[in-house]
Design an enzyme around this catalytic site. Structure first.
Site, mmCIF file in Angstrom:
data_model
loop_
_atom_site.group_PDB
_atom_site.id
_atom_site.type_symbol
_atom_site.label_atom_id
_atom_site.label_comp_id
_atom_site.label_asym_id
_atom_site.label_seq_id
_atom_site.Cartn_x
_atom_site.Cartn_y
_atom_site.Cartn_z
ATOM 1 C CG ASP A 140 -10.647 -0.454 4.339
ATOM 2 O OD1 ASP A 140 -10.183 -1.116 2.768
ATOM 3 O OD2 ASP A 140 -10.171 -1.003 5.110
ATOM 4 C CE LYS B 265 -3.800 -1.861 2.600
ATOM 5 N NZ LYS B 265 -4.411 -2.096 3.896
ATOM 6 C CD GLN C 49 -3.584 -4.428 6.893
ATOM 7 O OE1 GLN C 49 -3.782 -3.750 5.995
ATOM 8 N NE2 GLN C 49 -3.982 -5.702 6.307
#
Ligand code: NAP
Length: 304
Positions: free
Chosen positions: A121, A54, A98
């Site tokens: 997300d 990422k 995460q």
């Protein structure tokens, strides 16, 4: 017949080039770039390699990237305070926590504390609701389903009036992609069926599918005789079925297999995604797209 391959690795490059160009334009006009923070708790090796990817992608696009590593024993309260700090930081447009989080953390409380307008997300209940309503309400479609839809559209597969069958009903893939494909609009407007372990005759439904999206996590679940000739088959499954030595690096790597019997299916389908190199590369790409979108929403709000 041999199916056309829908390569996520190629589509990723197209989309990343578009994001980089738009980011450069916004920087020139407004003097700002998309800002993404990734909060990583602990040292889970799989999480570290995902987060590293990422960061590399965000840096390549010219984003501001903050990697915020926290110790394994952090408390829920401290994590909530950190999220609050980033919620209030105007240079941050996307907050990513995460997963998995350590056991002592109240995961639901932490995820729900992220400002829905920075939830790139797309898993916050507010964004799940926006996705369900559809149209202009949608801010951040969840990344893997958004990647699937992009692949279908960019491959030129007709979705209008198509029979779409989704195998799997998870909150991160099955339910959102089914919801996205049934909305009115480009790349959707399909008739959607979801099948799962409670379905009586999965093969019957799959055989009707013009577009078959498989996200079950069962290697080789979908047999070639379940596929309608000429159908578009999107295999989301990523299953570790063994290990091998990489020709490139000489190191041990996982052997990955999808949920579809690829070799046989490609002789019947019209389009098919490989595993690896299909849906996989799209998730981080769409995360970057959502972060850019978040900045654009902010600029629009500032104008209003
Ligand atoms: P999940 O949460 O385990 O959900 C799997 C779903 O498939 C469940 O709804 C389950 O049904 C259904 N299912 C399992 N076995 C089945 C069977 N034999 N027949 C019919 N339905 C069956 O999985 P997920 O998170 O959605 O992930 C699915 C797969 O996609 C995994 O291999 C995962 O690694 C992969 N994945 C890839 C990406 C990516 O490439 N970027 C992202 C996310 C996931 P029930 O609800 O009835 O149990």
């Amino acid at each position: 017949m041999s199916a056309k391959l829908i390569q996520g690795t190629e589509i990723r490059e197209e989309i990343l080039a578009e994001i980089a160009a738009e980011t450069a334009k916004i920087k020139e006009k407004h003097g700002v770039v998309p800002g993404l923070v990734t909060i990583l708790v602990g040292q889970n090796p799989a999480s570290i390699s995902y987060v590293t990817l990422k960061i590399q992608t965000a840096n390549r696009l010219g984003f501001k990237e903050i990697q915020d590593n926290q110790p394994e024993n952090i408390s829920t309260e401290k994590l909530l305070a950190l999220i609050d700090k980033y919620n209030k930081d105007d240079s941050i447009h996307g907050i990513l926590i995460q997963l998995p989080l350590p056991k002592q953390i109240d995961e639901k409380k932490v995820l729900n504390a992220v400002d829905p307008d920075k939830d790139v997300d797309g898993f916050h209940p507010v964004n799940v609701g926006r996705l369900m309503i559809g149209g202009s309400e949608v801010k951040f479609p969840p990344c893997t389903p958004a990647g699937i839809q992009e692949m279908i559209v960019r491959a030129g597969v007709e979705t209008q009036g198509a029979e779409v069958v989704v195998v799997g009903r998870s909150n991160i893939v099955g339910k959102p992609i089914a919801n996205m494909m049934l909305q009115k609009g480009v790349g959707a407007n399909a008739t959607v069926t979801i099948v799962h372990t409670g379905t009586k005759d999965i093969a019957f439904h799959c055989q009707r599918a013009d577009i078959l999206i498989v996200a079950a996590g069962v290697p080789g679940l979908v047999k070639p005789e379940w596929i309608k000739p000429g159908a578009c088959v999107i295999d989301v499954g990523v299953n570790r079925v063994g290990e091998k030595i990489s020709e490139k690096t000489g190191k041990k790597i996982a052997v990955l297999k999808g949920d579809v019997d690829f070799d046989a299916a490609r002789e019947i389908a019209g389009w098919i995604t490989p595993v690896p190199g299909g849906v996989g590369p799209m998730t981080i790409t769409m995360l970057m797209k959502n972060t850019l979108k978040s900045l654009k929403f902010r600029l629009e709000r500032a104008k209003a």
